[in-house]
Design a protein around this motif. Structure first.
Motif, PDB file in Angstrom:
ATOM      1  N   ASP A  60      -7.086  -2.183 -12.425  1.00 56.84           N
ATOM      2  CA  ASP A  60      -6.620  -2.068 -10.847  1.00 56.84           C
ATOM      3  C   ASP A  60      -7.308  -3.179 -10.060  1.00 56.84           C
ATOM      4  OD1 ASP A  60      -6.844  -1.390  -8.177  1.00 56.84           O
ATOM      5  OD2 ASP A  60      -7.581   0.803  -8.468  1.00 56.84           O
ATOM      6  N   ALA A  82       0.668  -1.121   0.197  1.00 57.43           N
ATOM      7  CA  ALA A  82       0.011  -0.011  -0.061  1.00 57.43           C
ATOM      8  C   ALA A  82       1.060   1.315   0.024  1.00 57.43           C
ATOM      9  CB  ALA A  82      -1.108  -0.193   1.196  1.00 57.43           C
ATOM     10  N   GLY A 119      -6.777  -4.211  -7.024  1.00 55.74           N
ATOM     11  CA  GLY A 119      -7.406  -3.854  -5.641  1.00 55.74           C
ATOM     12  C   GLY A 119      -8.691  -3.419  -5.623  1.00 55.74           C
ATOM     13  N   ASP A 158      -2.076  -8.886   4.602  1.00 59.17           N
ATOM     14  CA  ASP A 158      -2.158  -9.328   3.147  1.00 59.17           C
ATOM     15  C   ASP A 158      -0.800 -10.026   2.886  1.00 59.17           C
ATOM     16  OD1 ASP A 158      -4.412  -7.828   2.546  1.00 59.17           O
ATOM     17  OD2 ASP A 158      -3.416  -6.023   1.882  1.00 59.17           O
ATOM     18  N   SER A 197     -10.043 -10.874   0.872  1.00 58.86           N
ATOM     19  CA  SER A 197      -8.760 -10.902   0.100  1.00 58.86           C
ATOM     20  C   SER A 197      -8.200 -12.383   0.732  1.00 58.86           C
ATOM     21  CB  SER A 197      -7.869  -9.785  -0.173  1.00 58.86           C
ATOM     22  OG  SER A 197      -7.329  -9.493   1.004  1.00 58.86           O
ATOM     23  N   SER A 220      -0.921   2.375  -8.105  1.00 58.66           N
ATOM     24  CA  SER A 220      -1.932   2.644  -8.906  1.00 58.66           C
ATOM     25  C   SER A 220      -1.719   3.969  -9.710  1.00 58.66           C
ATOM     26  CB  SER A 220      -3.130   3.174  -7.767  1.00 58.66           C
ATOM     27  OG  SER A 220      -3.367   1.732  -7.039  1.00 58.66           O
ATOM     28  N   SER A 236     -10.958   0.193   3.499  1.00 57.91           N
ATOM     29  CA  SER A 236      -9.492  -0.247   3.534  1.00 57.91           C
ATOM     30  C   SER A 236      -9.133  -1.142   4.704  1.00 57.91           C
ATOM     31  CB  SER A 236      -8.480   0.858   3.439  1.00 57.91           C
ATOM     32  OG  SER A 236      -8.932   1.906   2.742  1.00 57.91           O
ATOM     33  N   SER A 260      -8.747  -6.889   3.660  1.00 61.02           N
ATOM     34  CA  SER A 260      -8.018  -7.837   3.964  1.00 61.02           C
ATOM     35  C   SER A 260      -8.930  -9.214   4.283  1.00 61.02           C
ATOM     36  CB  SER A 260      -6.884  -7.954   4.993  1.00 61.02           C
ATOM     37  OG  SER A 260      -6.228  -6.862   4.448  1.00 61.02           O
ATOM     38  N   TYR A 300     -10.980  -5.945  -5.123  1.00 65.25           N
ATOM     39  CA  TYR A 300     -11.170  -6.589  -3.849  1.00 65.25           C
ATOM     40  C   TYR A 300     -12.153  -5.657  -2.851  1.00 65.25           C
ATOM     41  CZ  TYR A 300      -8.018 -10.592  -4.963  1.00 65.25           C
ATOM     42  OH  TYR A 300      -7.469 -11.536  -5.438  1.00 65.25           O
ATOM     43  N   ARG A 301     -11.610  -4.149  -3.095  1.00 66.43           N
ATOM     44  CA  ARG A 301     -12.371  -3.530  -2.329  1.00 66.43           C
ATOM     45  C   ARG A 301     -13.824  -3.337  -2.629  1.00 66.43           C
ATOM     46  NH1 ARG A 301      -9.249   1.144  -0.193  1.00 66.43           N
ATOM     47  NH2 ARG A 301      -7.096   0.665  -0.397  1.00 66.43           N
ATOM     48  N   GLY A 329      -1.535  -4.982  -8.727  1.00 68.49           N
ATOM     49  CA  GLY A 329      -2.299  -5.492  -7.426  1.00 68.49           C
ATOM     50  C   GLY A 329      -1.164  -5.979  -6.556  1.00 68.49           C
ATOM     51  N   ARG A 330      -1.360  -7.342  -5.844  1.00 68.50           N
ATOM     52  CA  ARG A 330      -0.455  -7.871  -4.964  1.00 68.50           C
ATOM     53  C   ARG A 330       0.160  -9.062  -5.599  1.00 68.50           C
ATOM     54  NH1 ARG A 330      -2.141  -3.697  -3.217  1.00 68.50           N
ATOM     55  NH2 ARG A 330      -2.360  -3.142  -1.023  1.00 68.50           N
TER      56      ARG A 330
END
Ligand code: ADP
Ligand code: CDP
Length: 246
Positions: A48, A27, A50, A201, A121, A32, A114, A118, A53-54, A150-151
């Motif tokens: 994006d 983060a 994320g 995460d 995810s 982004s 935010s 997690s 997931y958000r 992303g991750r």
């Protein structure tokens, strides 16, 4: 996973497929905003991940679903409709079966969301379902290239992407950037929040250490423009290998 989704992930570089630029990072590393600016300059789209997931966490909270129960979140995914723009300004809509989709672009960025993402995810089946959706969105985009961030993009979603970058920055730099975006939260609070989220995460995917073949870009001492130029230089080096011209 459908055949189309599998092919989209593994036929990267085949005629007609978008060129993929995979970017991961913790983060506030800049992934982004730097991805968006780089994509615009390259004439590419951006995905994006994320935001998905958000959006899932947000709709689960709205629907009163227990975010910690994988089966309940997966059941919700059977009924949800998610859309995200891949060019221009970001717009995210989410709907549940039978209901008009709602614009959740701003809501998914709220601090309250935010802190909860997690919890959705962490579920392996949720991740598999979203990864399948990401591959399908890229394959159906019709774009010449897509920056997907992303991750676990460099390692799981698009391990065969021709460009794979892990974007990092010191915890201090990341918290300062985020604190500038969040009104009413101190630097110390933001630092603690992103450290806690990254720790959760990182139990699921490693986005602090570059996998073999992944280029590390540390933006701690780079300004925004320098970060964008670094990404573009990496992409151009792959698109136009030395000695070749377009
Ligand atoms: N290299 C940089 N130098 C200074 N600020 C940056 C840099 N990269 C990103 N930022 C700013 O930091 C904030 C967080 O960046 P963002 O792209 O949202 O990070 P991430 O997607 O990794 O969480 C944004 O306000 C962005 O404009
Ligand atoms: N590929 C991804 C992208 C995001 N995520 C999850 O989604 C959350 C929000 O991602 P994000 O990219 O919007 O977060 P920021 O780095 O922008 O704060 C993360 O904290 C992860 O829990 C993930 O697990 N895998």
């Amino acid at each position: 996973m459908t055949d189309a989704a599998t092919n989209a992930a593994h036929d990267v570089g085949a005629p007609g497929d978008p060129i993929l630029v995979a970017i991961d990072g913790p983060a506030g590393s800049g992934k982004s905003s730097v991805s968006r600016a780089s994509a615009d300059r390259l004439g590419f789209g951006i995905l994006d991940t994320g935001a998905a997931y958000r959006a899932l966490a947000w709709i689960a909270l709205q629907a009163g679903v227990d975010l910690d129960t994988e089966a309940a979140v997966v059941q919700l995914m059977d009924a949800w409709a998610f859309s995200i723009t891949m060019r221009g300004e970001q717009r995210v809509t989410v709907g549940l079966a039978g209901a008009e989709p709602i614009d959740a672009t701003a809501a998914i960025r709220e601090h309250s969301v935010s802190g909860q993402v997690s919890r959705v995810s962490k579920h392996p089946v949720v991740r598999e379902r979203l990864n399948e959706m990401f591959r399908e969105l890229v394959a159906a985009s019709g774009l010449p290239g897509v920056v997907i961030e992303g991750r676990d993009i460099t390692t799981v979603v698009a391990p065969d992407a021709p460009v794979r970058i892990l974007m990092t920055a010191s915890a201090e730099a990341r918290a300062s950037r985020r604190a500038g975006e969040l009104e009413g939260l101190s630097h110390a609070q933001v630092l603690a929040d992103i450290a806690a989220r990254d720790a959760k995460d990182a139990l699921v995917v490693d986005f602090f250490n570059p996998a073999p073949g992944v280029t590390l870009v540390d933006t701690s001492d780079l300004n925004f423009e320098q970060s964008v130029q670094t990404v573009i230089d990496i992409v151009e080096a792959v698109r136009l290998p030395a000695g070749k011209s377009e």
